[in-house]
Design a protein around this motif. Structure first.
Motif, PDB file in Angstrom:
ATOM      1  N   LYS A   9     -24.185 -10.495 -13.524  1.00 60.40           N
ATOM      2  CA  LYS A   9     -25.407 -10.854 -14.245  1.00 60.40           C
ATOM      3  C   LYS A   9     -26.364  -9.663 -14.283  1.00 60.40           C
ATOM      4  CE  LYS A   9     -28.917 -14.347 -14.809  1.00 60.40           C
ATOM      5  NZ  LYS A   9     -29.350 -15.694 -14.477  1.00 60.40           N
ATOM      6  N   ALA A  10     -26.478  -8.923 -13.186  1.00 60.42           N
ATOM      7  CA  ALA A  10     -27.337  -7.738 -13.167  1.00 60.42           C
ATOM      8  C   ALA A  10     -26.853  -6.715 -14.197  1.00 60.42           C
ATOM      9  CB  ALA A  10     -27.362  -7.125 -11.766  1.00 60.42           C
ATOM     10  N   LEU A  11     -25.535  -6.530 -14.274  1.00 58.84           N
ATOM     11  CA  LEU A  11     -24.983  -5.609 -15.272  1.00 58.84           C
ATOM     12  C   LEU A  11     -25.270  -6.099 -16.689  1.00 58.84           C
ATOM     13  CD1 LEU A  11     -21.556  -4.708 -13.622  1.00 58.84           C
ATOM     14  CD2 LEU A  11     -23.528  -3.177 -13.949  1.00 58.84           C
ATOM     15  N   MET A  12     -25.150  -7.403 -16.907  1.00 59.08           N
ATOM     16  CA  MET A  12     -25.408  -7.963 -18.236  1.00 59.08           C
ATOM     17  C   MET A  12     -26.874  -7.770 -18.626  1.00 59.08           C
ATOM     18  SD  MET A  12     -24.513  -9.373 -21.009  1.00 59.08           S
ATOM     19  CE  MET A  12     -23.716 -10.791 -21.678  1.00 59.08           C
ATOM     20  N   LEU A  13     -27.769  -8.039 -17.697  1.00 63.03           N
ATOM     21  CA  LEU A  13     -29.188  -7.884 -18.005  1.00 63.03           C
ATOM     22  C   LEU A  13     -29.527  -6.421 -18.308  1.00 63.03           C
ATOM     23  CD1 LEU A  13     -30.733 -10.354 -15.407  1.00 63.03           C
ATOM     24  CD2 LEU A  13     -30.328 -10.723 -17.862  1.00 63.03           C
ATOM     25  N   ALA A  14     -28.960  -5.502 -17.534  1.00 60.03           N
ATOM     26  CA  ALA A  14     -29.180  -4.085 -17.801  1.00 60.03           C
ATOM     27  C   ALA A  14     -28.560  -3.695 -19.143  1.00 60.03           C
ATOM     28  CB  ALA A  14     -28.593  -3.238 -16.673  1.00 60.03           C
ATOM     29  N   SER A  15     -27.397  -4.266 -19.438  1.00 63.65           N
ATOM     30  CA  SER A  15     -26.725  -4.011 -20.708  1.00 63.65           C
ATOM     31  C   SER A  15     -27.590  -4.484 -21.874  1.00 63.65           C
ATOM     32  CB  SER A  15     -25.369  -4.723 -20.721  1.00 63.65           C
ATOM     33  OG  SER A  15     -24.792  -4.667 -21.991  1.00 63.65           O
ATOM     34  N   LEU A  16     -28.165  -5.665 -21.721  1.00 61.75           N
ATOM     35  CA  LEU A  16     -29.026  -6.200 -22.779  1.00 61.75           C
ATOM     36  C   LEU A  16     -30.278  -5.339 -22.985  1.00 61.75           C
ATOM     37  CD1 LEU A  16     -28.763 -10.023 -22.018  1.00 61.75           C
ATOM     38  CD2 LEU A  16     -27.777  -8.798 -23.969  1.00 61.75           C
ATOM     39  N   ASP A  17     -30.669  -4.629 -21.922  1.00 60.44           N
ATOM     40  CA  ASP A  17     -31.816  -3.716 -22.029  1.00 60.44           C
ATOM     41  C   ASP A  17     -31.420  -2.349 -22.568  1.00 60.44           C
ATOM     42  OD1 ASP A  17     -33.722  -5.531 -21.200  1.00 60.44           O
ATOM     43  OD2 ASP A  17     -33.557  -4.980 -19.084  1.00 60.44           O
ATOM     44  N   GLY A  18     -30.126  -2.186 -22.939  1.00 62.47           N
ATOM     45  CA  GLY A  18     -29.683  -0.949 -23.567  1.00 62.47           C
ATOM     46  C   GLY A  18     -29.010   0.050 -22.648  1.00 62.47           C
ATOM     47  N   ASP A  19     -28.729  -0.311 -21.422  1.00 58.73           N
ATOM     48  CA  ASP A  19     -28.071   0.595 -20.476  1.00 58.73           C
ATOM     49  C   ASP A  19     -26.573   0.632 -20.778  1.00 58.73           C
ATOM     50  OD1 ASP A  19     -26.875   1.891 -18.317  1.00 58.73           O
ATOM     51  OD2 ASP A  19     -28.184   0.951 -16.826  1.00 58.73           O
ATOM     52  N   ALA A  20     -26.120   1.717 -21.402  1.00 61.97           N
ATOM     53  CA  ALA A  20     -24.718   1.837 -21.824  1.00 61.97           C
ATOM     54  C   ALA A  20     -23.765   1.872 -20.640  1.00 61.97           C
ATOM     55  CB  ALA A  20     -24.538   3.084 -22.680  1.00 61.97           C
ATOM     56  N   ALA A  21     -24.143   2.535 -19.557  1.00 68.04           N
ATOM     57  CA  ALA A  21     -23.271   2.601 -18.375  1.00 68.04           C
ATOM     58  C   ALA A  21     -23.088   1.201 -17.774  1.00 68.04           C
ATOM     59  CB  ALA A  21     -23.848   3.560 -17.341  1.00 68.04           C
ATOM     60  N   SER A  22     -24.145   0.434 -17.733  1.00 71.97           N
ATOM     61  CA  SER A  22     -24.047  -0.947 -17.224  1.00 71.97           C
ATOM     62  C   SER A  22     -23.176  -1.793 -18.139  1.00 71.97           C
ATOM     63  CB  SER A  22     -25.428  -1.581 -17.102  1.00 71.97           C
ATOM     64  OG  SER A  22     -26.162  -0.958 -16.087  1.00 71.97           O
ATOM     65  N   HIS A  23     -23.292  -1.558 -19.429  1.00 72.03           N
ATOM     66  CA  HIS A  23     -22.478  -2.317 -20.386  1.00 72.03           C
ATOM     67  C   HIS A  23     -20.991  -2.025 -20.183  1.00 72.03           C
ATOM     68  CE1 HIS A  23     -21.735  -4.697 -23.914  1.00 72.03           C
ATOM     69  NE2 HIS A  23     -21.074  -3.710 -24.487  1.00 72.03           N
ATOM     70  N   ARG A  24     -20.644  -0.741 -20.018  1.00 75.05           N
ATOM     71  CA  ARG A  24     -19.248  -0.368 -19.750  1.00 75.05           C
ATOM     72  C   ARG A  24     -18.766  -0.989 -18.440  1.00 75.05           C
ATOM     73  NH1 ARG A  24     -20.905   4.331 -21.825  1.00 75.05           N
ATOM     74  NH2 ARG A  24     -21.330   5.264 -19.795  1.00 75.05           N
ATOM     75  N   ALA A  25     -19.596  -0.901 -17.401  1.00 74.59           N
ATOM     76  CA  ALA A  25     -19.220  -1.469 -16.097  1.00 74.59           C
ATOM     77  C   ALA A  25     -19.050  -2.981 -16.198  1.00 74.59           C
ATOM     78  CB  ALA A  25     -20.266  -1.114 -15.046  1.00 74.59           C
ATOM     79  N   LEU A  26     -19.919  -3.635 -16.964  1.00 72.06           N
ATOM     80  CA  LEU A  26     -19.808  -5.084 -17.161  1.00 72.06           C
ATOM     81  C   LEU A  26     -18.484  -5.431 -17.831  1.00 72.06           C
ATOM     82  CD1 LEU A  26     -21.064  -7.997 -17.322  1.00 72.06           C
ATOM     83  CD2 LEU A  26     -21.864  -7.327 -19.595  1.00 72.06           C
ATOM     84  N   LEU A  27     -18.164  -4.746 -18.917  1.00 69.78           N
ATOM     85  CA  LEU A  27     -16.928  -5.053 -19.642  1.00 69.78           C
ATOM     86  C   LEU A  27     -15.688  -4.745 -18.804  1.00 69.78           C
ATOM     87  CD1 LEU A  27     -17.851  -3.940 -23.274  1.00 69.78           C
ATOM     88  CD2 LEU A  27     -17.973  -6.217 -22.251  1.00 69.78           C
TER      89      LEU A  27
END
Length: 185
Positions: A9-27
């Motif tokens: 969830k933390a990764l998703m929230l960071a991803s939604l805020d535009g953090d590309a590294a968090s988005h990659r880590a989430l996926l």
């Protein structure tokens, strides 16, 4: 809440805020979980790892493109598992797989308990029902969820018995259309 849920969830929230590294880590994290989920489901019906991998990719792409629909106030994993489940159902429909294709000694394993189903279903039903008109929602909740008779539902909803039947029929069609739109099918 589990550690995985908190981290994802933390990764998703960071991803939604535009953090590309968090988005990659989430996926990447979701891919590992989805791979195990699909392999477990498909092996029970005699399907292979390649099909599981295809489903992982479909689900990850859907999560990527549907991430704007995620409600940060809700847990993440039921939302992800709902998408995963819909992708599995779509795959089974496309490939014409049914329980008739499963050897009889393996049929009970296909229907084995899934720990995520309760949470997914509660989240999905609550969210989708909220989008229906009041009388449709009341009729479906009374009859389909609470197990009331048509007469009891009519009293509860303040409408006629025939209106309960019509509202259930139309409401279920509307829910099916909502699900189809959300899953892109």
């Amino acid at each position: 809440m589990t550690t995985h849920e908190i981290e994802l969830k933390a990764l998703m929230l960071a991803s939604l805020d535009g953090d590309a590294a968090s988005h990659r880590a989430l996926l990447e994290g979701l891919s590992r979980r989805l791979r195990a989920y699909y392999k477990g489901k498909l092996v029970r019906i005699g399907r292979g790892a390649a099909e599981a991998e295809d489903l992982v990719q479909e689900a990850v792409v859907a999560i990527h493109f549907k991430r704007h629909t995620y409600d940060p106030a809700e847990p993440l994993t039921p939302w992800v598992h709902a998408i995963a489940r819909y992708k599995l159902i779509d795959f089974l429909r496309r490939t014409r797989t049914s329980l008739a294709d499963v050897p009889i000694d393996g049929a009970d394993h296909v229907m084995a308990h899934d720990d995520n189903v309760g949470a997914e279903s509660t989240y999905d039903v609550r969210r989708l029902l909220a989008r229906l008109p009041k009388n449709m929602r009341c009729a479906i909740e009374a009859v389909k969820l609470d197990g009331q008779s048509i007469a009891e539902a009519a009293d509860r909803c303040g409408i006629s018995e025939s209106a309960v039947k019509v509202n259930i029929h139309r409401g279920l069609k509307a829910l099916a259309a909502l699900i189809a739109r959300e899953t892109g099918t």
